[in-house]
Design a protein around this motif. Structure first.
Motif, PDB file in Angstrom:
ATOM      1  N   ASP A   1       0.797  -1.379   0.048  1.00 54.61           N
ATOM      2  CA  ASP A   1       0.049   0.023   0.197  1.00 54.61           C
ATOM      3  C   ASP A   1       0.835   1.390  -0.033  1.00 54.61           C
ATOM      4  O   ASP A   1       0.465   2.183  -0.521  1.00 54.61           O
ATOM      5  N   ARG A   2       1.881   1.205   0.788  1.00 55.50           N
ATOM      6  CA  ARG A   2       2.861   2.366   0.644  1.00 55.50           C
ATOM      7  C   ARG A   2       3.533   2.548  -0.518  1.00 55.50           C
ATOM      8  O   ARG A   2       3.515   3.702  -1.123  1.00 55.50           O
ATOM      9  N   LEU A   3       3.998   1.458  -1.077  1.00 55.98           N
ATOM     10  CA  LEU A   3       4.501   1.731  -2.441  1.00 55.98           C
ATOM     11  C   LEU A   3       3.329   2.411  -3.718  1.00 55.98           C
ATOM     12  O   LEU A   3       3.824   3.164  -4.306  1.00 55.98           O
ATOM     13  N   GLU A   4       2.334   1.773  -3.494  1.00 57.34           N
ATOM     14  CA  GLU A   4       1.106   2.348  -4.354  1.00 57.34           C
ATOM     15  C   GLU A   4       1.025   3.746  -4.180  1.00 57.34           C
ATOM     16  O   GLU A   4       0.806   4.809  -4.895  1.00 57.34           O
ATOM     17  N   SER A   5       1.013   4.237  -2.844  1.00 56.48           N
ATOM     18  CA  SER A   5       0.862   5.603  -2.409  1.00 56.48           C
ATOM     19  C   SER A   5       2.093   6.386  -2.989  1.00 56.48           C
ATOM     20  O   SER A   5       2.003   7.575  -3.708  1.00 56.48           O
ATOM     21  N   LEU A   6       3.430   5.818  -2.903  1.00 57.97           N
ATOM     22  CA  LEU A   6       4.263   6.674  -3.623  1.00 57.97           C
ATOM     23  C   LEU A   6       4.299   6.653  -4.909  1.00 57.97           C
ATOM     24  O   LEU A   6       4.590   7.734  -5.644  1.00 57.97           O
ATOM     25  N   PHE A   7       3.761   5.630  -5.621  1.00 55.45           N
ATOM     26  CA  PHE A   7       3.634   5.809  -7.105  1.00 55.45           C
ATOM     27  C   PHE A   7       2.647   6.755  -7.473  1.00 55.45           C
ATOM     28  O   PHE A   7       2.857   7.138  -8.523  1.00 55.45           O
ATOM     29  N   ASP A   8       1.605   6.640  -6.819  1.00 55.88           N
ATOM     30  CA  ASP A   8       0.548   7.711  -7.387  1.00 55.88           C
ATOM     31  C   ASP A   8       1.027   9.127  -7.189  1.00 55.88           C
ATOM     32  O   ASP A   8       0.337  10.023  -7.743  1.00 55.88           O
ATOM     33  N   SER A   9       1.976   9.394  -6.195  1.00 57.61           N
ATOM     34  CA  SER A   9       2.205  10.458  -5.979  1.00 57.61           C
ATOM     35  C   SER A   9       3.438  10.920  -6.934  1.00 57.61           C
ATOM     36  O   SER A   9       4.041  11.909  -6.509  1.00 57.61           O
ATOM     37  N   GLN A  10       3.825  10.076  -7.642  1.00 57.00           N
ATOM     38  CA  GLN A  10       4.881  10.163  -8.656  1.00 57.00           C
ATOM     39  C   GLN A  10       6.636  10.234  -7.936  1.00 57.00           C
ATOM     40  O   GLN A  10       7.244  10.821  -8.437  1.00 57.00           O
ATOM     41  N   ARG A  11       6.443   9.444  -6.874  1.00 60.02           N
ATOM     42  CA  ARG A  11       7.791   9.548  -6.126  1.00 60.02           C
ATOM     43  C   ARG A  11       8.467   8.218  -6.024  1.00 60.02           C
ATOM     44  O   ARG A  11       9.687   8.061  -5.299  1.00 60.02           O
ATOM     45  N   LEU A  12       7.783   7.409  -6.654  1.00 59.08           N
ATOM     46  CA  LEU A  12       8.558   5.933  -6.469  1.00 59.08           C
ATOM     47  C   LEU A  12       9.392   5.771  -7.863  1.00 59.08           C
ATOM     48  O   LEU A  12      10.474   5.041  -7.438  1.00 59.08           O
ATOM     49  N   ILE A  13       9.183   6.083  -9.037  1.00 61.97           N
ATOM     50  CA  ILE A  13       9.800   5.366 -10.090  1.00 61.97           C
ATOM     51  C   ILE A  13      11.234   6.089 -10.046  1.00 61.97           C
ATOM     52  O   ILE A  13      12.022   5.285 -10.271  1.00 61.97           O
ATOM     53  N   LYS A  14      11.448   7.295  -9.552  1.00 61.55           N
ATOM     54  CA  LYS A  14      13.133   7.599  -9.527  1.00 61.55           C
ATOM     55  C   LYS A  14      13.727   6.790  -8.658  1.00 61.55           C
ATOM     56  O   LYS A  14      14.805   6.504  -8.868  1.00 61.55           O
ATOM     57  N   LYS A  15      13.146   6.477  -7.478  1.00 60.56           N
ATOM     58  CA  LYS A  15      13.921   5.591  -6.478  1.00 60.56           C
ATOM     59  C   LYS A  15      14.083   4.238  -7.049  1.00 60.56           C
ATOM     60  O   LYS A  15      15.086   3.380  -7.052  1.00 60.56           O
TER      61      LYS A  15
END
Length: 378
Positions: A206-220
């Motif tokens: 769920d945390r990762l999905e939240s980061l993805f939705d806020s466009q903060r996951l792909i870069k990491k």
């Protein structure tokens, strides 16, 4: 949300009271009045299975990492300063049990013990036998209530007052236990058996999905890809990475894979042991809890696309220790129309959605701390 008790011993006292009061009260004051001896023995046998499973869930250690464990290149290196040892994949340090727990699911207040790799079968059997026993009892209680109601015009001395009293008290109590434990059982089965995840891992998803939705996951994910697989870096993949960062047209499941979800039956075998031992009180899971088989999607191939290489990253793919900082310094941009003109304003994002992993919470209001994890050791 996780239950926290002021006095931990109540976590054992409350279930013990409910099992005893509902089980033996129903047997003595209700069932003994009309059930056959054989059916009463069957009921007591089911009740006994509750006690045995509950005892084992309480006193079986959830599993400690091997003192000689060394992380492989395919998992994150995670050292526990309290245990002075590396934590295997899927392991966490429990602040209540004061140990690292193999495949930690959560710290259960009702057993005063962690639910982990080695006692998960006992915990699930305990929940199963509670549902079985209370479910059968509730069916019998409802039938008895209907029977007495149909005979309400008969003289009152034909029915024991103690039976009527305990039917009135125990029927709603029993239904409450049945309903709440069924929800817990379904959540455990959905997480662990169907999706192959512990509750902590479902929280992480769920945390990762939240980061993805806020466009903060792909870069990491891209950073971790170059860090773990530097040999895969090429001009073409660098261009693909730039496109991912600018276009945002990719779906979450195309870049994030939970590596331990294989299939329903294999998941069940891994966590519960062989099929013929699922209901055996002393049945144990397969494996040692220090490493787990992974699905085909998690296999790394240097010639794969960037997305496929991301899918092969260790769990969690963002590393799990990274502080997630908003692209707008915890500010979210909001636009709306006012008087025919578009107005742009900033607002503070939800603290739980923009905080570090150790403080992030899901839609249930659960943080890592609620599962019993020692966040300082994460």
């Amino acid at each position: 949300m996780a239950v926290k008790l002021k006095w931990p011993w109540l976590g054992i006292a409350i279930p013990t009271f409910l099992i005893s009061f509902i089980g033996y009260g129903a047997h003595y004051f209700i069932l003994s009045n009309f059930l056959s001896t054989l059916k009463q023995i069957a009921f007591e046998s089911s009740l006994l299975m509750i006690w045995v499973s509950y005892y084992l869930a309480i006193y079986t250690n959830p599993g400690r990492p091997s003192p000689t464990y060394q992380p492989s290149p395919s998992v994150w290196s995670n050292y526990c300063k309290k245990c002075q040892n590396y934590k295997p994949e899927r392991s966490h340090h429990c602040k209540a049990c004061n140990q690292c727990v193999l495949m930690m699911d959560h710290h259960c207040p009702w057993t005063m013990n962690c639910v982990g790799f080695k006692n998960y079968p006992h915990f699930l059997r305990f929940v199963f036998w509670v549902i079985t026993t209370t479910g059968v009892l509730f069916w019998i209680q409802v039938k008895r209530v209907c029977f007495i109601w149909q005979q309400r015009h008969l003289p009152g001395y034909l029915f024991k007052k103690s039976e009527l009293l305990f039917l009135t008290i125990l029927t709603p109590m029993n239904f409450f236990v049945l309903f709440t434990i069924t929800i817990l059982f379904l959540r455990c089965v959905f997480n662990q058996i169907i999706n192959g995840r512990s509750q902590i891992e479902s929280w992480d998803m769920d945390r990762l999905e939240s980061l993805f939705d806020s466009q903060r996951l792909i870069k990491k994910l891209i950073e971790n890809t170059w860090k773990i697989h530097p040999e895969a870096k090429s001009p073409q993949l660098e261009r693909d990475a730039e496109n991912l960062l600018t276009q945002h047209r990719i779906r979450f499941e195309e870049v994030v894979n939970f590596p331990y979800n294989i299939d329903l039956f294999t998941n069940a075998i891994i966590y519960l042991g062989p099929l013929h031992l699922w209901l055996w009180p002393f049945g144990a899971p397969t494996g040692d809890g220090n490493s787990f088989p992974k699905n085909d999607i998690s296999k790394y191939d240097v010639n794969s696309s960037l997305e496929d290489i991301m899918l092969s990253l260790p769990w969690p793919p963002d590393g799990g220790k990274i502080k997630t900082v908003s692209n707008h310094s915890n500010l979210a941009i909001e636009t709306f129309n006012e008087g025919g003109e578009q107005v742009v304003r900033s607002r503070i994002a939800q603290s739980g959605r923009s905080a570090i992993r150790e403080k992030w919470y899901n839609d249930w209001g659960e943080s890592l701390d609620d599962f019993g994890v020692d966040v300082d050791m994460e």
